[in-house]
Design a protein around this motif. Structure first.
Motif, mmCIF file in Angstrom:
data_model
loop_
_atom_site.group_PDB
_atom_site.id
_atom_site.type_symbol
_atom_site.label_atom_id
_atom_site.label_comp_id
_atom_site.label_asym_id
_atom_site.label_seq_id
_atom_site.Cartn_x
_atom_site.Cartn_y
_atom_site.Cartn_z
ATOM 1 N N ILE A 135 -5.636 -4.513 -5.568
ATOM 2 C CA ILE A 135 -5.321 -6.010 -5.294
ATOM 3 C C ILE A 135 -6.999 -6.590 -5.149
ATOM 4 O O ILE A 135 -8.010 -5.470 -4.696
ATOM 5 N N ILE A 152 0.877 -2.173 -6.826
ATOM 6 C CA ILE A 152 0.274 -2.814 -8.142
ATOM 7 C C ILE A 152 -0.943 -2.042 -7.332
ATOM 8 O O ILE A 152 -1.419 -0.906 -6.976
ATOM 9 N N TYR A 210 -0.400 -0.182 -2.986
ATOM 10 C CA TYR A 210 -1.609 -0.839 -4.129
ATOM 11 C C TYR A 210 -2.652 1.148 -4.067
ATOM 12 O O TYR A 210 -2.533 1.352 -3.187
#
Length: 342
Positions: free
Chosen positions: A6, A3, A79
């Motif tokens: 977040i 990702i 992330y």
């Protein structure tokens, strides 16, 4: 799970969803809605059905379950950045201290006007900010707050707190007179509505229309002069009718972190009068260009009354309407997205 960002925020407000949807078109995001409620809102204020990104909603879960789910996400996800939406609940502090500082960013929407910079609460915020590498500050008063709290990280000015449901700018049409003023928002102490009651009691030739509800509703209705009308709660998707039918938006707040209604009014061609304590002053509302800013001080009543009389001058008013017609809100929203994705 890989990702880019977040993002942790409290609730799926429509303007946050619009912003996150735009960011998700540029990079992979995952949003955590903590479920913390601040105040009662219209039902259409929250629009989960519009979400186009991956998310988890922690509403209704126990605190321990919330902590476990968040920590599991931070452990398992690959992330690049953790974007923390404020500093007003313990879950956000847990996230900040569990995630590496170099990955941490905070969204700052509180302003220098209503947020404490001295005392225990301020020290807790300073402690929290030491875990942040970057801050997304919505405007000048938010940057002033960060500096007052001693933040030394990177600061990115977003010039917004989200993306409202903007429409194509109305074509400029001059008006012949200015008589109908509008307030949209909570009927609560910080909004300074008692000031409006006093001033409009002295301006019988003008009308004030109030949309909203809140703890002061009964009191305000009992003290309102005859030229003030209350409409109660109006769905967000119907507000444009009032913005286009009336003449000027008033926002006299004692403290206002941003003021999304200012953007909505301008987008519908409506000039604005706001106090100097409203966060979007100088960012979206520019004094003398698309509206007027008055000062809250010992002469607030006179300041506001004189500002109302100034904007009622039809040449001044139509100049503002003409300037507003040239504003490009799609460009403004695109610039906000770029700040988060560059």
């Amino acid at each position: 799970m890989e990702i880019n960002k977040i993002i942790i925020t409290n609730l799926p407000a429509f303007y946050k969803i619009n912003l996150f949807n735009k960011i998700s078109e540029c990079e992979k995001i995952f949003v955590v809605f903590t479920g913390k409620t601040a105040e009662v809102r219209n039902e259409d204020f929250f629009k989960k059905d519009l979400i186009k990104f991956d998310y988890i909603d922690l509403s209704g879960r126990s605190s321990s379950i919330k902590y476990l789910l968040l920590l599991k996400l931070l452990i398992t996800a690959n992330y690049k950045e953790l974007v923390i939406g404020g500093w007003d609940e313990p879950l956000l502090y847990i996230a900040a201290f569990f995630s590496p500082k170099k990955k941490n960013s905070v969204i700052v929407e509180s302003s220098i006007y209503e947020s404490q910079t001295q005392g225990l609460k301020a020290e807790i915020k300073k402690f929290f900010l030491k875990r942040q590498n970057c801050a997304y500050a919505s405007g000048k008063s938010q940057i002033q707050l960060l500096k007052a709290l001693g933040f030394n990280g990177a600061i990115k000015k977003t010039k917004g707190v989200g993306i409202f449901n903007y429409v194509n700018q109305p074509v400029y049409e001059g008006r012949k007179n200015v008589k109908d003023f509008l307030y949209v928002g909570r009927l609560s102490e910080e909004k300074n509505l008692s000031l409006l009651m006093r001033v409009f009691s002295q301006l019988a030739d003008f009308n004030l229309h109030i949309i909203g509800f809140g703890p002061l509703e009964k009191h305000l209705k009992s003290t309102a002069p005859k030229n003030v009308k209350f409409y109660g709660s109006i769905d967000n998707n119907k507000l444009h009718i009032y913005y286009t039918n009336f003449d000027v938006l008033l926002l006299p707040s004692k403290s206002e972190p941003w003021g999304l209604v200012v953007e909505e009014a301008l987008n519908n061609g409506m000039p604005v009068i706001a106090s100097n304590k409203v966060g979007c002053v100088d960012e979206v509302l520019v004094d003398g260009y698309n509206g007027l800013v008055f000062t809250l001080d010992d002469n607030s009543d006179d300041n506001l009354r004189n500002t109302i009389l100034q904007i009622a001058d039809i040449i001044t008013y139509n100049k503002f309407r003409h300037n507003i017609s040239d504003m490009d809100f799609s460009k403004i929203s695109d610039e906000q997205v770029k700040i988060y994705t560059r």
